[in-house]
Design a protein around this motif. Structure first.
Motif, PDB file in Angstrom:
ATOM      1  N   SER A 154      32.029   9.485  20.958  1.00  0.00           N
ATOM      2  CA  SER A 154      33.342   9.510  20.313  1.00  0.00           C
ATOM      3  C   SER A 154      33.753   8.094  19.959  1.00  0.00           C
ATOM      4  CB  SER A 154      34.385  10.092  21.258  1.00  0.00           C
ATOM      5  OG  SER A 154      34.127  11.448  21.472  1.00  0.00           O
ATOM      6  N   ALA A 192      27.734  18.844  25.803  1.00  0.00           N
ATOM      7  CA  ALA A 192      28.572  18.933  27.004  1.00  0.00           C
ATOM      8  C   ALA A 192      29.032  20.364  27.282  1.00  0.00           C
ATOM      9  CB  ALA A 192      29.789  18.029  26.842  1.00  0.00           C
ATOM     10  N   ARG A 193      29.034  20.732  28.550  1.00  0.00           N
ATOM     11  CA  ARG A 193      29.588  21.996  29.012  1.00  0.00           C
ATOM     12  C   ARG A 193      30.407  21.733  30.272  1.00  0.00           C
ATOM     13  NH1 ARG A 193      28.046  22.961  24.727  1.00  0.00           N
ATOM     14  NH2 ARG A 193      26.653  24.588  23.958  1.00  0.00           N
ATOM     15  N   PHE A 205      19.493  28.257  16.436  1.00  0.00           N
ATOM     16  CA  PHE A 205      19.280  29.457  17.242  1.00  0.00           C
ATOM     17  C   PHE A 205      18.009  30.196  16.838  1.00  0.00           C
ATOM     18  CE2 PHE A 205      24.188  29.890  17.995  1.00  0.00           C
ATOM     19  CZ  PHE A 205      24.161  28.694  18.702  1.00  0.00           C
ATOM     20  N   GLU A 262      19.330  29.267  11.539  1.00  0.00           N
ATOM     21  CA  GLU A 262      19.406  30.567  12.213  1.00  0.00           C
ATOM     22  C   GLU A 262      18.367  31.563  11.734  1.00  0.00           C
ATOM     23  OE1 GLU A 262      23.420  32.061  12.286  1.00  0.00           O
ATOM     24  OE2 GLU A 262      24.063  30.486  13.680  1.00  0.00           O
ATOM     25  N   GLU A 291      18.919  17.617  21.977  1.00  0.00           N
ATOM     26  CA  GLU A 291      20.290  17.123  21.896  1.00  0.00           C
ATOM     27  C   GLU A 291      21.036  17.568  23.133  1.00  0.00           C
ATOM     28  OE1 GLU A 291      24.337  16.767  19.216  1.00  0.00           O
ATOM     29  OE2 GLU A 291      22.916  18.291  18.602  1.00  0.00           O
ATOM     30  N   ASP A 322      25.753  12.062  12.514  1.00  0.00           N
ATOM     31  CA  ASP A 322      25.918  13.488  12.811  1.00  0.00           C
ATOM     32  C   ASP A 322      26.847  14.147  11.794  1.00  0.00           C
ATOM     33  OD1 ASP A 322      25.673  15.836  14.231  1.00  0.00           O
ATOM     34  OD2 ASP A 322      26.777  15.154  15.993  1.00  0.00           O
ATOM     35  N   ASP A 323      26.708  15.453  11.633  1.00  0.00           N
ATOM     36  CA  ASP A 323      27.603  16.241  10.770  1.00  0.00           C
ATOM     37  C   ASP A 323      27.703  15.664   9.375  1.00  0.00           C
ATOM     38  OD1 ASP A 323      28.086  17.709  13.041  1.00  0.00           O
ATOM     39  OD2 ASP A 323      29.974  16.724  13.508  1.00  0.00           O
ATOM     40  N   ASN A 330      26.030  12.713  21.986  1.00  0.00           N
ATOM     41  CA  ASN A 330      27.157  12.547  21.066  1.00  0.00           C
ATOM     42  C   ASN A 330      28.171  11.541  21.584  1.00  0.00           C
ATOM     43  OD1 ASN A 330      26.760  14.867  19.001  1.00  0.00           O
ATOM     44  ND2 ASN A 330      26.359  15.794  21.000  1.00  0.00           N
ATOM     45  N   ARG A 339      25.600  21.989   9.757  1.00  0.00           N
ATOM     46  CA  ARG A 339      25.297  23.411   9.685  1.00  0.00           C
ATOM     47  C   ARG A 339      26.007  24.132   8.540  1.00  0.00           C
ATOM     48  NH1 ARG A 339      25.637  28.582  11.677  1.00  0.00           N
ATOM     49  NH2 ARG A 339      27.846  28.996  11.974  1.00  0.00           N
ATOM     50  N   GLU A 393      20.868  20.935  11.114  1.00  0.00           N
ATOM     51  CA  GLU A 393      21.477  21.564  12.287  1.00  0.00           C
ATOM     52  C   GLU A 393      21.823  23.017  12.015  1.00  0.00           C
ATOM     53  OE1 GLU A 393      24.502  18.624  14.096  1.00  0.00           O
ATOM     54  OE2 GLU A 393      25.517  19.561  12.425  1.00  0.00           O
ATOM     55  N   GLN A 409      19.544  21.246  23.761  1.00  0.00           N
ATOM     56  CA  GLN A 409      18.971  22.072  22.703  1.00  0.00           C
ATOM     57  C   GLN A 409      17.725  21.375  22.144  1.00  0.00           C
ATOM     58  OE1 GLN A 409      21.212  22.773  19.005  1.00  0.00           O
ATOM     59  NE2 GLN A 409      20.355  24.842  18.950  1.00  0.00           N
TER      60      GLN A 409
HETATM   61  P1  C2E Z   1      27.299  18.791  17.104  1.00  0.00           P
HETATM   62  O1  C2E Z   1      27.017  17.475  17.702  1.00  0.00           O
HETATM   63  O2  C2E Z   1      27.178  18.917  15.632  1.00  0.00           O
HETATM   64  O3  C2E Z   1      26.334  19.815  17.863  1.00  0.00           O
HETATM   65  C1  C2E Z   1      25.737  20.919  17.276  1.00  0.00           C
HETATM   66  C2  C2E Z   1      26.492  22.180  17.595  1.00  0.00           C
HETATM   67  O4  C2E Z   1      25.901  23.258  16.867  1.00  0.00           O
HETATM   68  C3  C2E Z   1      26.419  22.591  19.069  1.00  0.00           C
HETATM   69  O5  C2E Z   1      27.652  23.219  19.387  1.00  0.00           O
HETATM   70  C4  C2E Z   1      25.291  23.612  19.070  1.00  0.00           C
HETATM   71  O6  C2E Z   1      25.359  24.519  20.145  1.00  0.00           O
HETATM   72  C5  C2E Z   1      25.559  24.298  17.748  1.00  0.00           C
HETATM   73  N1  C2E Z   1      24.378  24.965  17.198  1.00  0.00           N
HETATM   74  C6  C2E Z   1      23.086  24.597  17.259  1.00  0.00           C
HETATM   75  N2  C2E Z   1      22.288  25.457  16.606  1.00  0.00           N
HETATM   76  C7  C2E Z   1      23.087  26.419  16.108  1.00  0.00           C
HETATM   77  C8  C2E Z   1      22.856  27.598  15.331  1.00  0.00           C
HETATM   78  O7  C2E Z   1      21.748  27.941  14.948  1.00  0.00           O
HETATM   79  N3  C2E Z   1      23.944  28.351  15.006  1.00  0.00           N
HETATM   80  C9  C2E Z   1      25.210  28.003  15.409  1.00  0.00           C
HETATM   81  N4  C2E Z   1      26.209  28.805  15.063  1.00  0.00           N
HETATM   82  N5  C2E Z   1      25.469  26.881  16.126  1.00  0.00           N
HETATM   83  C10 C2E Z   1      24.417  26.113  16.471  1.00  0.00           C
HETATM   84  P2  C2E Z   1      28.470  22.893  20.721  1.00  0.00           P
HETATM   85  O8  C2E Z   1      27.535  22.681  21.874  1.00  0.00           O
HETATM   86  O9  C2E Z   1      29.531  23.928  20.849  1.00  0.00           O
HETATM   87  O10 C2E Z   1      29.145  21.516  20.386  1.00  0.00           O
HETATM   88  C11 C2E Z   1      30.109  21.404  19.378  1.00  0.00           C
HETATM   89  C12 C2E Z   1      30.454  19.968  19.088  1.00  0.00           C
HETATM   90  O11 C2E Z   1      31.104  19.354  20.214  1.00  0.00           O
HETATM   91  C13 C2E Z   1      29.238  19.093  18.824  1.00  0.00           C
HETATM   92  O12 C2E Z   1      28.792  19.280  17.497  1.00  0.00           O
HETATM   93  C14 C2E Z   1      29.820  17.725  19.086  1.00  0.00           C
HETATM   94  O13 C2E Z   1      30.554  17.274  17.965  1.00  0.00           O
HETATM   95  C15 C2E Z   1      30.794  17.987  20.207  1.00  0.00           C
HETATM   96  N6  C2E Z   1      30.147  17.607  21.484  1.00  0.00           N
HETATM   97  C16 C2E Z   1      29.283  18.318  22.252  1.00  0.00           C
HETATM   98  N7  C2E Z   1      28.916  17.618  23.352  1.00  0.00           N
HETATM   99  C17 C2E Z   1      29.568  16.425  23.274  1.00  0.00           C
HETATM  100  C18 C2E Z   1      29.609  15.260  24.114  1.00  0.00           C
HETATM  101  O14 C2E Z   1      28.945  15.141  25.157  1.00  0.00           O
HETATM  102  N8  C2E Z   1      30.414  14.227  23.706  1.00  0.00           N
HETATM  103  C19 C2E Z   1      31.157  14.301  22.558  1.00  0.00           C
HETATM  104  N9  C2E Z   1      31.898  13.233  22.228  1.00  0.00           N
HETATM  105  N10 C2E Z   1      31.116  15.356  21.744  1.00  0.00           N
HETATM  106  C20 C2E Z   1      30.336  16.420  22.086  1.00  0.00           C
END
Ligand code: C2E
Ligand code: MG
Ligand code: MG
Ligand code: MG
Length: 275
Positions: A119, A62-63, A257, A238, A59, A179-180, A117, A203, A235, A45
């Motif tokens: 853990s 993971a998918r 987004f 929208e 950023e 983060d967060d 990100n 967010r 973060e 992103q």
């Molecule tokens: P995060 O690190 O806080 O990542 C931001 C999340 O917000 C991402 O969700 C992203 O797609 C979403 N996001 C960005 N802009 C917007 C927006 O405008 N609106 C909305 N509704 N959402 C938005 P995603 O990709 O589903 O990831 C969720 C969480 O999963 C991440 O939060 C992170 O904590 C974790 N994560 C993702 N990838 C990894 C990884 O490779 N390793 C680890 N340990 N955790 C990961």
């Protein structure tokens, strides 16, 4: 009669529990298989400057490229991976996507950074720093373009170890982002002691910015970051009203987004994002 009904309920409950356990067992097996087959990839992103709205970095998120179910988000696999001790294998796969990708994009723009990100388990693993270091050197990356996102709960899991590892990471030259921010339980003294370079405001605060209390909170968080010389990143932006407000309170960068979703490298390229 009451007894019989109770018995039936118990049987039912037991069956439900078994179904749940079977589901989790099956999911774990297919996650393990997915890890063996390298089905976990990163989407990226773009992160923009608030002023000028141009890309400053990405950023990596993971998918799971699931053979039957398509591209799955972290909610579908990270909780179980954390629980079953598989998360550091995910991190390894993500890092091995992300580092070459950043090296490649540096030919386009050497200023771009890449955030990923972590853990709690990752930084508990003694080999983590060595692996990251050798990858960064192998790809001739400037370490300061690699940003590691950590959360308050990661810090709290094992503060002694975490603070040591983060110190070594900083001397390697990589950057740290908290983060967060605002959703955890850590105190301001942690924030002070980890000395992160970036502060990512969650967010959930942005979403409710128009409510007076949240607007005040956002302003306070942004000022806190600024006063500690951190880059403040919002973060989940929208809409444009949110962005204007974030600019007013002095946020430096944002992702959301409004401007761009997380994308596969080929989609970033096809969409003209990398020009
Ligand atoms: P995060 O690190 O806080 O990542 C931001 C999340 O917000 C991402 O969700 C992203 O797609 C979403 N996001 C960005 N802009 C917007 C927006 O405008 N609106 C909305 N509704 N959402 C938005 P995603 O990709 O589903 O990831 C969720 C969480 O999963 C991440 O939060 C992170 O904590 C974790 N994560 C993702 N990838 C990894 C990884 O490779 N390793 C680890 N340990 N955790 C990961
Ligand atoms: Mg993150
Ligand atoms: Mg975040
Ligand atoms: Mg978040």
């Amino acid at each position: 009669k009451a007894k019989a009904a109770q018995g039936a309920e118990l049987v039912y409950f037991d069956e439900e529990l078994q179904a749940e356990q079977r589901y989790r067992f099956t999911l774990e097996q297919s996650i393990r298989q997915g890890l063996d087959n390298q089905e976990f990839v990163a989407v990226y992103q773009p992160i923009f400057s608030v002023e000028g709205e141009c890309i400053v970095g990405f950023e990596a998120l993971a998918r799971w490229q699931h053979p039957e179910h398509g591209l799955l988000g972290p909610g579908e696999f990270i909780p179980l991976m954390e629980e079953r001790g598989l998360i550091s294998r995910l991190t390894e796969q993500i890092i091995s996507c992300v580092v070459p990708q950043l090296a490649h994009w540096h030919n386009i723009n050497p200023d771009w950074f890449m955030s990923l990100n972590l853990s709690a388990r990752d930084i508990q693993k003694p080999s983590f720093i060595d692996n990251l270091t050798s990858l960064i050197y192998a790809h001739k990356l400037a370490p300061e373009k690699v940003v590691l996102e950590i959360t308050e709960s990661l810090l709290l899991a094992d503060w002694q170890n975490a603070s040591q590892v983060l110190e070594s990471l900083k001397s390697l030259g990589v950057r740290l982002a908290l983060d967060d921010f605002g959703t955890g339980y850590s105190s301001l003294s942690y924030l002070h002691r980890i000395n992160a370079d970036k502060l990512k405001i969650d967010r959930s605060f942005i979403e409710h910015w128009s409510q007076t209390a949240d607007a005040r909170l956002l302003r306070t968080m942004a000022h806190l970051g600024q006063s500690m010389n951190m880059t403040v990143i919002a973060e989940g932006v929208e809409n444009r009203e949110e962005l204007v407000f974030l600019g007013e309170i002095g946020c430096h960068q944002y992702q959301g987004f409004l401007s761009a979703r997380p994308m596969l490298p080929e989609d970033l390229e096809a969409g003209g994002w990398l020009l």
